[in-house]
Design an enzyme around this catalytic site. Structure first.
Site, PDB file in Angstrom:
ATOM      1  N   CYS A   4     -31.391  16.778  15.449  1.00  0.00           N
ATOM      2  CA  CYS A   4     -32.475  15.874  15.859  1.00  0.00           C
ATOM      3  C   CYS A   4     -32.075  15.079  17.096  1.00  0.00           C
ATOM      4  CB  CYS A   4     -32.811  14.927  14.711  1.00  0.00           C
ATOM      5  SG  CYS A   4     -33.886  13.559  15.163  1.00  0.00           S
ATOM      6  N   CYS A  16     -38.650   9.880  34.958  1.00  0.00           N
ATOM      7  CA  CYS A  16     -39.266  10.575  33.830  1.00  0.00           C
ATOM      8  C   CYS A  16     -40.776  10.425  33.918  1.00  0.00           C
ATOM      9  CB  CYS A  16     -38.733   9.975  32.519  1.00  0.00           C
ATOM     10  SG  CYS A  16     -39.608  10.514  31.017  1.00  0.00           S
ATOM     11  N   ASP A  17     -41.492  11.429  33.466  1.00  0.00           N
ATOM     12  CA  ASP A  17     -42.951  11.408  33.509  1.00  0.00           C
ATOM     13  C   ASP A  17     -43.549  10.267  32.697  1.00  0.00           C
ATOM     14  OD1 ASP A  17     -45.489  12.393  34.211  1.00  0.00           O
ATOM     15  OD2 ASP A  17     -45.648  13.498  32.342  1.00  0.00           O
ATOM     16  N   CYS A  23     -29.127   6.793  12.217  1.00  0.00           N
ATOM     17  CA  CYS A  23     -28.953   8.123  12.801  1.00  0.00           C
ATOM     18  C   CYS A  23     -27.504   8.599  12.675  1.00  0.00           C
ATOM     19  CB  CYS A  23     -29.359   8.111  14.276  1.00  0.00           C
ATOM     20  SG  CYS A  23     -31.118   7.838  14.557  1.00  0.00           S
ATOM     21  N   CYS A  58     -35.187  17.902  27.628  1.00  0.00           N
ATOM     22  CA  CYS A  58     -34.408  16.662  27.546  1.00  0.00           C
ATOM     23  C   CYS A  58     -34.741  15.876  26.285  1.00  0.00           C
ATOM     24  CB  CYS A  58     -34.651  15.805  28.786  1.00  0.00           C
ATOM     25  SG  CYS A  58     -36.377  15.360  29.075  1.00  0.00           S
ATOM     26  N   CYS A  77     -60.042  13.007  29.322  1.00  0.00           N
ATOM     27  CA  CYS A  77     -59.476  13.218  27.983  1.00  0.00           C
ATOM     28  C   CYS A  77     -59.326  11.878  27.271  1.00  0.00           C
ATOM     29  CB  CYS A  77     -58.127  13.916  28.085  1.00  0.00           C
ATOM     30  SG  CYS A  77     -58.215  15.558  28.839  1.00  0.00           S
ATOM     31  N   SER A 134     -53.835  23.763  29.340  1.00  0.00           N
ATOM     32  CA  SER A 134     -54.111  22.826  28.247  1.00  0.00           C
ATOM     33  C   SER A 134     -55.303  23.290  27.419  1.00  0.00           C
ATOM     34  CB  SER A 134     -54.385  21.422  28.805  1.00  0.00           C
ATOM     35  OG  SER A 134     -53.224  20.911  29.433  1.00  0.00           O
ATOM     36  N   CYS A 174     -39.141   9.576  12.983  1.00  0.00           N
ATOM     37  CA  CYS A 174     -37.929   9.809  12.199  1.00  0.00           C
ATOM     38  C   CYS A 174     -38.256  10.435  10.839  1.00  0.00           C
ATOM     39  CB  CYS A 174     -37.171   8.496  12.014  1.00  0.00           C
ATOM     40  SG  CYS A 174     -35.720   8.620  10.949  1.00  0.00           S
ATOM     41  N   CYS A 204     -27.043  10.197   9.382  1.00  0.00           N
ATOM     42  CA  CYS A 204     -28.075  11.155   8.953  1.00  0.00           C
ATOM     43  C   CYS A 204     -27.561  12.586   9.091  1.00  0.00           C
ATOM     44  CB  CYS A 204     -29.335  10.975   9.798  1.00  0.00           C
ATOM     45  SG  CYS A 204     -30.647  12.169   9.410  1.00  0.00           S
TER      46      CYS A 204
END
Length: 390
Positions: free
Chosen positions: A336, A286-287, A327, A265, A25, A132, A358, A330
Protein backbone atom coordinates in the site's frame (compact mmCIF):
# COMPACT_ATOMS: atom_id res chain seq x y z
CA UNK A 1 20.92 25.75 -24.86
CA UNK A 2 22.76 23.06 -22.88
CA UNK A 3 21.86 22.11 -19.34
CA UNK A 4 24.31 21.49 -16.53
CA UNK A 5 22.41 18.35 -15.57
CA UNK A 6 20.52 15.76 -17.57
CA UNK A 7 17.80 13.29 -16.64
CA UNK A 8 17.87 9.66 -17.62
CA UNK A 9 14.06 9.84 -17.72
CA UNK A 10 11.78 12.88 -17.67
CA UNK A 11 7.99 12.83 -17.61
CA UNK A 12 6.01 16.05 -18.03
CA UNK A 13 2.27 16.70 -17.68
CA UNK A 14 1.35 19.68 -19.85
CA UNK A 15 -1.80 21.83 -19.81
CA UNK A 16 -1.77 23.61 -23.19
CA UNK A 17 -5.28 25.03 -22.70
CA UNK A 18 -4.83 25.57 -18.95
CA UNK A 19 -8.08 24.62 -17.19
CA UNK A 20 -10.32 25.60 -20.10
CA UNK A 21 -12.83 22.93 -21.12
CA UNK A 22 -16.02 22.74 -23.19
CA UNK A 23 -17.53 20.29 -20.70
CA UNK A 24 -18.97 20.91 -17.25
CA UNK A 25 -18.28 17.67 -15.39
CA UNK A 26 -20.02 17.84 -12.04
CA UNK A 27 -17.03 16.47 -10.12
CA UNK A 28 -14.19 18.41 -11.83
CA UNK A 29 -11.35 18.80 -9.30
CA UNK A 30 -9.34 21.22 -11.45
CA UNK A 31 -12.03 23.87 -11.19
CA UNK A 32 -11.31 24.05 -7.45
CA UNK A 33 -7.54 24.14 -8.09
CA UNK A 34 -7.88 26.98 -10.62
CA UNK A 35 -10.15 29.00 -8.34
CA UNK A 36 -7.54 28.75 -5.58
CA UNK A 37 -4.89 30.63 -7.62
CA UNK A 38 -4.33 34.32 -8.21
CA UNK A 39 -4.56 33.55 -11.95
CA UNK A 40 -7.28 31.00 -12.54
CA UNK A 41 -6.79 30.59 -16.31
CA UNK A 42 -3.47 30.93 -18.13
CA UNK A 43 -5.08 30.81 -21.58
CA UNK A 44 -3.62 28.87 -24.51
CA UNK A 45 0.05 27.94 -24.74
CA UNK A 46 1.92 30.21 -27.14
CA UNK A 47 4.18 28.81 -29.89
CA UNK A 48 7.31 30.21 -28.23
CA UNK A 49 6.39 28.49 -24.95
CA UNK A 50 5.86 25.17 -26.71
CA UNK A 51 9.22 25.57 -28.45
CA UNK A 52 11.04 26.36 -25.20
CA UNK A 53 9.28 23.45 -23.48
CA UNK A 54 10.34 20.92 -26.10
CA UNK A 55 13.90 22.26 -26.34
CA UNK A 56 14.45 22.15 -22.59
CA UNK A 57 12.94 18.69 -22.24
CA UNK A 58 14.91 17.16 -25.15
CA UNK A 59 18.20 18.84 -24.22
CA UNK A 60 17.94 17.74 -20.58
CA UNK A 61 17.03 14.06 -21.16
CA UNK A 62 19.15 11.16 -22.39
CA UNK A 63 16.99 8.03 -22.05
CA UNK A 64 13.23 8.54 -22.20
CA UNK A 65 11.15 11.71 -22.38
CA UNK A 66 7.37 11.58 -22.06
CA UNK A 67 5.11 14.50 -22.98
CA UNK A 68 1.62 14.00 -21.50
CA UNK A 69 -1.12 16.49 -22.35
CA UNK A 70 -4.09 17.12 -20.10
CA UNK A 71 -6.40 19.95 -19.13
CA UNK A 72 -8.95 21.21 -18.94
CA UNK A 73 -9.28 19.81 -22.44
CA UNK A 74 -6.00 19.67 -24.38
CA UNK A 75 -7.55 19.25 -27.85
CA UNK A 76 -8.91 22.81 -27.62
CA UNK A 77 -5.52 24.15 -28.79
CA UNK A 78 -6.10 22.48 -32.15
CA UNK A 79 -4.41 19.73 -34.14
CA UNK A 80 -1.77 22.07 -35.59
CA UNK A 81 -0.39 22.52 -32.06
CA UNK A 82 0.44 18.81 -31.92
CA UNK A 83 1.81 18.79 -35.46
CA UNK A 84 4.19 21.53 -34.32
CA UNK A 85 5.00 19.48 -31.22
CA UNK A 86 6.23 16.44 -33.12
CA UNK A 87 8.15 18.60 -35.60
CA UNK A 88 9.90 20.36 -32.71
CA UNK A 89 10.68 17.05 -31.03
CA UNK A 90 12.40 15.77 -34.18
CA UNK A 91 14.23 19.06 -34.70
CA UNK A 92 15.67 19.19 -31.19
CA UNK A 93 16.51 15.48 -31.10
CA UNK A 94 18.70 16.10 -34.15
CA UNK A 95 20.10 19.39 -32.81
CA UNK A 96 21.13 17.94 -29.45
CA UNK A 97 22.24 14.56 -30.74
CA UNK A 98 19.43 12.74 -28.94
CA UNK A 99 18.72 10.23 -31.68
CA UNK A 100 18.64 7.39 -29.15
CA UNK A 101 16.25 9.28 -26.87
CA UNK A 102 12.84 7.58 -26.68
CA UNK A 103 10.19 10.27 -27.00
CA UNK A 104 6.61 9.35 -26.10
CA UNK A 105 3.42 11.39 -26.36
CA UNK A 106 0.25 10.87 -24.33
CA UNK A 107 -2.97 12.84 -24.34
CA UNK A 108 -5.99 12.67 -22.03
CA UNK A 109 -9.17 13.89 -23.71
CA UNK A 110 -12.92 14.03 -23.28
CA UNK A 111 -13.15 12.99 -26.94
CA UNK A 112 -15.67 15.58 -28.10
CA UNK A 113 -13.45 17.14 -30.77
CA UNK A 114 -12.02 13.91 -32.14
CA UNK A 115 -12.65 13.16 -35.79
CA UNK A 116 -10.94 11.11 -38.50
CA UNK A 117 -8.12 13.66 -38.83
CA UNK A 118 -7.33 13.61 -35.11
CA UNK A 119 -7.55 9.82 -34.89
CA UNK A 120 -5.33 9.32 -37.95
CA UNK A 121 -2.75 11.72 -36.49
CA UNK A 122 -2.70 9.92 -33.13
CA UNK A 123 -2.21 6.58 -34.88
CA UNK A 124 0.52 7.86 -37.23
CA UNK A 125 2.47 9.64 -34.49
CA UNK A 126 1.92 6.83 -31.95
CA UNK A 127 0.18 8.92 -29.30
CA UNK A 128 -1.32 6.96 -26.40
CA UNK A 129 -4.79 8.40 -25.82
CA UNK A 130 -6.60 8.40 -22.48
CA UNK A 131 -10.31 8.69 -23.26
CA UNK A 132 -12.65 9.66 -20.41
CA UNK A 133 -15.72 7.41 -20.24
CA UNK A 134 -17.55 6.73 -16.98
CA UNK A 135 -18.97 3.24 -17.30
CA UNK A 136 -22.32 3.05 -19.04
CA UNK A 137 -24.56 5.70 -20.61
CA UNK A 138 -26.59 6.47 -17.47
CA UNK A 139 -23.60 6.83 -15.16
CA UNK A 140 -21.58 8.82 -17.67
CA UNK A 141 -24.37 11.20 -18.66
CA UNK A 142 -25.24 11.90 -15.03
CA UNK A 143 -21.92 13.70 -14.49
CA UNK A 144 -20.04 14.24 -17.73
CA UNK A 145 -22.16 16.88 -19.42
CA UNK A 146 -21.40 19.62 -21.94
CA UNK A 147 -21.91 23.37 -21.48
CA UNK A 148 -25.60 22.95 -22.33
CA UNK A 149 -26.00 20.31 -19.60
CA UNK A 150 -26.41 17.45 -22.11
CA UNK A 151 -24.84 14.04 -21.62
CA UNK A 152 -21.84 13.17 -23.78
CA UNK A 153 -21.74 9.36 -23.71
CA UNK A 154 -22.73 8.84 -27.37
CA UNK A 155 -20.11 11.32 -28.59
CA UNK A 156 -17.35 9.73 -26.49
CA UNK A 157 -18.25 6.24 -27.67
CA UNK A 158 -18.11 7.53 -31.25
CA UNK A 159 -14.62 8.87 -30.53
CA UNK A 160 -13.55 5.45 -29.23
CA UNK A 161 -14.73 3.80 -32.45
CA UNK A 162 -12.78 6.37 -34.49
CA UNK A 163 -9.62 5.58 -32.56
CA UNK A 164 -10.20 1.86 -33.06
CA UNK A 165 -10.79 2.25 -36.78
CA UNK A 166 -7.54 4.17 -37.27
CA UNK A 167 -5.51 1.86 -35.03
CA UNK A 168 -4.69 4.45 -32.39
CA UNK A 169 -3.81 3.08 -28.94
CA UNK A 170 -6.10 4.23 -26.16
CA UNK A 171 -7.06 3.56 -22.56
CA UNK A 172 -10.42 4.23 -20.94
CA UNK A 173 -10.30 6.59 -17.96
CA UNK A 174 -13.23 6.15 -15.59
CA UNK A 175 -13.78 8.43 -12.59
CA UNK A 176 -15.13 6.49 -9.63
CA UNK A 177 -17.82 8.58 -7.99
CA UNK A 178 -19.92 7.45 -5.04
CA UNK A 179 -22.79 6.41 -7.31
CA UNK A 180 -20.57 4.61 -9.81
CA UNK A 181 -18.80 2.74 -6.99
CA UNK A 182 -22.10 1.07 -6.08
CA UNK A 183 -22.09 -0.64 -9.47
CA UNK A 184 -18.54 -1.92 -9.78
CA UNK A 185 -19.34 -5.26 -11.37
CA UNK A 186 -21.75 -3.68 -13.82
CA UNK A 187 -19.29 -0.93 -14.80
CA UNK A 188 -16.50 -3.42 -15.45
CA UNK A 189 -18.75 -5.65 -17.54
CA UNK A 190 -20.19 -2.67 -19.47
CA UNK A 191 -16.71 -1.48 -20.46
CA UNK A 192 -15.46 -4.95 -21.35
CA UNK A 193 -18.61 -5.59 -23.39
CA UNK A 194 -17.75 -2.55 -25.50
CA UNK A 195 -14.40 -4.17 -26.28
CA UNK A 196 -12.23 -2.03 -24.01
CA UNK A 197 -9.25 -3.87 -22.53
CA UNK A 198 -7.17 -1.07 -20.99
CA UNK A 199 -8.93 0.59 -18.07
CA UNK A 200 -7.99 3.11 -15.41
CA UNK A 201 -10.30 3.75 -12.46
CA UNK A 202 -9.66 7.14 -10.86
CA UNK A 203 -11.14 7.87 -7.41
CA UNK A 204 -13.16 11.09 -7.37
CA UNK A 205 -11.44 13.46 -4.96
CA UNK A 206 -12.75 16.15 -2.63
CA UNK A 207 -11.91 19.83 -2.95
CA UNK A 208 -9.12 21.02 -0.66
CA UNK A 209 -10.36 21.46 2.89
CA UNK A 210 -13.42 19.22 2.54
CA UNK A 211 -13.91 16.11 4.64
CA UNK A 212 -14.11 12.77 2.78
CA UNK A 213 -17.57 12.28 1.32
CA UNK A 214 -18.56 15.94 1.72
CA UNK A 215 -19.73 16.33 -1.87
CA UNK A 216 -22.43 14.21 -3.54
CA UNK A 217 -19.85 12.72 -5.88
CA UNK A 218 -16.83 11.97 -3.71
CA UNK A 219 -16.03 8.52 -2.38
CA UNK A 220 -16.08 7.21 1.14
CA UNK A 221 -13.59 4.54 2.18
CA UNK A 222 -16.20 1.82 2.60
CA UNK A 223 -17.72 2.52 -0.81
CA UNK A 224 -14.33 2.52 -2.55
CA UNK A 225 -13.35 -0.71 -0.79
CA UNK A 226 -16.49 -2.46 -2.03
CA UNK A 227 -15.84 -1.14 -5.54
CA UNK A 228 -12.28 -2.49 -5.58
CA UNK A 229 -13.42 -5.91 -4.37
CA UNK A 230 -16.31 -6.12 -6.84
CA UNK A 231 -14.20 -5.13 -9.85
CA UNK A 232 -11.34 -7.40 -8.77
CA UNK A 233 -13.67 -10.41 -8.57
CA UNK A 234 -14.70 -9.87 -12.20
CA UNK A 235 -11.14 -9.06 -13.34
CA UNK A 236 -9.69 -12.15 -11.68
CA UNK A 237 -12.38 -14.38 -13.17
CA UNK A 238 -11.52 -13.12 -16.65
CA UNK A 239 -7.79 -13.55 -16.00
CA UNK A 240 -8.13 -17.18 -14.91
CA UNK A 241 -10.31 -17.89 -17.93
CA UNK A 242 -7.68 -16.50 -20.29
CA UNK A 243 -9.15 -13.04 -20.90
CA UNK A 244 -6.63 -10.40 -19.81
CA UNK A 245 -7.96 -6.91 -19.05
CA UNK A 246 -5.49 -4.26 -17.94
CA UNK A 247 -6.61 -2.28 -14.88
CA UNK A 248 -3.95 0.14 -13.70
CA UNK A 249 -4.47 -0.39 -9.96
CA UNK A 250 -4.31 -4.17 -10.27
CA UNK A 251 -1.46 -4.12 -12.80
CA UNK A 252 0.70 -2.12 -10.41
CA UNK A 253 -0.02 -4.31 -7.40
CA UNK A 254 0.79 -7.37 -9.51
CA UNK A 255 4.03 -5.74 -10.66
CA UNK A 256 5.00 -4.99 -7.08
CA UNK A 257 4.42 -8.61 -6.07
CA UNK A 258 6.72 -9.58 -8.94
CA UNK A 259 9.41 -7.29 -7.54
CA UNK A 260 8.90 -4.60 -10.19
CA UNK A 261 8.55 -0.95 -9.02
CA UNK A 262 5.10 0.58 -9.59
CA UNK A 263 4.90 2.94 -12.56
CA UNK A 264 2.58 5.37 -10.79
CA UNK A 265 3.84 7.76 -8.12
CA UNK A 266 0.62 7.30 -6.12
CA UNK A 267 1.76 3.76 -5.27
CA UNK A 268 5.42 4.55 -4.64
CA UNK A 269 5.14 5.75 -1.05
CA UNK A 270 6.65 9.18 -1.68
CA UNK A 271 6.09 11.93 -4.23
CA UNK A 272 8.38 12.19 -7.25
CA UNK A 273 7.80 15.81 -8.33
CA UNK A 274 7.25 14.92 -11.98
CA UNK A 275 6.73 18.39 -13.47
CA UNK A 276 3.37 19.86 -14.47
CA UNK A 277 3.58 22.65 -17.05
CA UNK A 278 0.80 25.23 -17.24
CA UNK A 279 0.03 27.11 -20.45
CA UNK A 280 2.21 30.09 -19.49
CA UNK A 281 5.24 27.87 -18.87
CA UNK A 282 4.82 27.76 -15.10
CA UNK A 283 6.01 24.49 -13.56
CA UNK A 284 4.49 22.68 -10.57
CA UNK A 285 5.32 19.39 -8.79
CA UNK A 286 2.01 17.54 -9.25
CA UNK A 287 -1.31 17.81 -11.06
CA UNK A 288 -3.16 17.97 -7.73
CA UNK A 289 -0.99 20.89 -6.58
CA UNK A 290 -0.97 23.37 -9.47
CA UNK A 291 -1.21 26.10 -6.84
CA UNK A 292 0.66 29.36 -6.30
CA UNK A 293 2.30 28.01 -3.13
CA UNK A 294 3.90 25.19 -5.13
CA UNK A 295 4.92 27.04 -8.30
CA UNK A 296 8.52 25.94 -8.93
CA UNK A 297 9.37 28.52 -11.59
CA UNK A 298 8.86 29.10 -15.29
CA UNK A 299 10.53 27.22 -18.12
CA UNK A 300 11.28 30.54 -19.84
CA UNK A 301 13.56 31.40 -16.91
CA UNK A 302 14.97 28.13 -15.59
CA UNK A 303 15.81 24.58 -16.63
CA UNK A 304 13.76 21.60 -15.50
CA UNK A 305 16.83 20.41 -13.58
CA UNK A 306 16.90 23.66 -11.61
CA UNK A 307 13.16 23.66 -10.90
CA UNK A 308 12.70 19.96 -10.08
CA UNK A 309 15.72 19.92 -7.79
CA UNK A 310 15.07 23.30 -6.15
CA UNK A 311 14.23 23.97 -2.51
CA UNK A 312 10.48 24.08 -3.06
CA UNK A 313 10.45 20.82 -5.01
CA UNK A 314 12.59 19.12 -2.36
CA UNK A 315 10.21 20.34 0.34
CA UNK A 316 7.22 18.99 -1.60
CA UNK A 317 8.82 15.55 -1.77
CA UNK A 318 10.00 15.66 1.86
CA UNK A 319 6.48 16.42 3.11
CA UNK A 320 5.24 13.17 1.56
CA UNK A 321 7.76 10.97 3.40
CA UNK A 322 6.50 10.76 7.02
CA UNK A 323 4.74 7.43 7.64
CA UNK A 324 1.87 7.26 10.13
CA UNK A 325 2.40 4.99 13.16
CA UNK A 326 -0.53 2.79 12.12
CA UNK A 327 1.02 2.31 8.69
CA UNK A 328 4.36 1.24 10.17
CA UNK A 329 2.70 -1.72 11.88
CA UNK A 330 0.24 -2.59 9.09
CA UNK A 331 0.81 -5.87 7.26
CA UNK A 332 -0.25 -4.27 3.98
CA UNK A 333 2.07 -1.27 4.11
CA UNK A 334 4.75 -2.86 1.87
CA UNK A 335 2.26 -2.92 -1.01
CA UNK A 336 0.00 0.00 0.00
CA UNK A 337 2.83 2.38 1.03
CA UNK A 338 0.34 4.94 2.29
CA UNK A 339 -1.07 5.81 -1.11
CA UNK A 340 -1.16 9.20 -2.81
CA UNK A 341 -0.16 12.30 -0.83
CA UNK A 342 -3.36 14.06 -2.00
CA UNK A 343 -5.39 11.40 -0.19
CA UNK A 344 -3.47 12.08 3.03
CA UNK A 345 -4.34 15.77 3.30
CA UNK A 346 -4.07 17.54 5.66
CA UNK A 347 -0.51 16.29 6.11
CA UNK A 348 1.02 15.87 9.52
CA UNK A 349 4.70 16.74 8.90
CA UNK A 350 5.86 15.08 12.10
CA UNK A 351 3.69 12.01 12.58
CA UNK A 352 2.44 11.33 9.06
CA UNK A 353 -1.20 11.07 8.02
CA UNK A 354 -3.46 8.15 7.16
CA UNK A 355 -4.84 7.84 3.67
CA UNK A 356 -8.56 8.63 3.54
CA UNK A 357 -9.02 5.26 1.83
CA UNK A 358 -7.01 3.34 4.43
CA UNK A 359 -9.98 1.15 5.42
CA UNK A 360 -10.72 0.50 1.72
CA UNK A 361 -7.24 -0.79 1.03
CA UNK A 362 -7.19 -2.91 4.20
CA UNK A 363 -10.47 -4.56 3.26
CA UNK A 364 -9.39 -5.06 -0.35
CA UNK A 365 -6.01 -6.64 0.41
CA UNK A 366 -7.55 -8.87 3.07
CA UNK A 367 -9.98 -10.17 0.46
CA UNK A 368 -7.81 -10.20 -2.66
CA UNK A 369 -4.21 -10.91 -1.68
CA UNK A 370 -4.15 -14.68 -2.37
CA UNK A 371 -5.61 -14.07 -5.83
CA UNK A 372 -3.26 -11.10 -6.46
CA UNK A 373 -0.34 -13.40 -5.67
CA UNK A 374 -1.80 -15.98 -8.05
CA UNK A 375 -2.09 -13.30 -10.74
CA UNK A 376 1.54 -12.33 -10.15
CA UNK A 377 2.61 -15.91 -10.76
CA UNK A 378 0.42 -16.22 -13.86
CA UNK A 379 1.76 -13.03 -15.48
CA UNK A 380 5.42 -13.24 -14.41
CA UNK A 381 7.26 -11.32 -17.12
CA UNK A 382 9.67 -12.93 -19.55
CA UNK A 383 11.38 -9.87 -20.94
CA UNK A 384 8.10 -7.99 -20.68
CA UNK A 385 4.61 -8.39 -19.27
CA UNK A 386 0.99 -7.58 -20.02
CA UNK A 387 1.32 -4.79 -17.44
CA UNK A 388 3.85 -2.79 -19.49
CA UNK A 389 1.36 -0.39 -21.08
CA UNK A 390 0.08 2.43 -18.86
Amino acid sequence: MESQRTFRSLGLLIKPASGHCQMRCRYCFYENVSASRATADYGRMKPETLERLVERAISETTGQCTFSFQGGEPTLVGLDFYRSLVALQRRFQAQYGRNRLVVSNVIQTNGLLLDDEWAAFFAKERFLVGLSLDGDRDLHDANRVDAAGKGTYARVLKAARLLERHGAEFNILCVVTRSLARRGRHVYRALVKEGFRYLQFIPCIEDFGNAPGASPHSLTADRFGEFLKDVFDEWHRDLTEGRYVSIRHFDNWVRMLQGIPPETCAMSGTCTCYGVVEADGGVYPCDFYVLDAWRLGNLHDASFAEMLAGERAERFVAESRPVAARCRTCRWHPICRGGCRRDREPLDPAEGSLNVYCAAYEAFFESAMPRLEQAARMTMPRGGSPTDRS
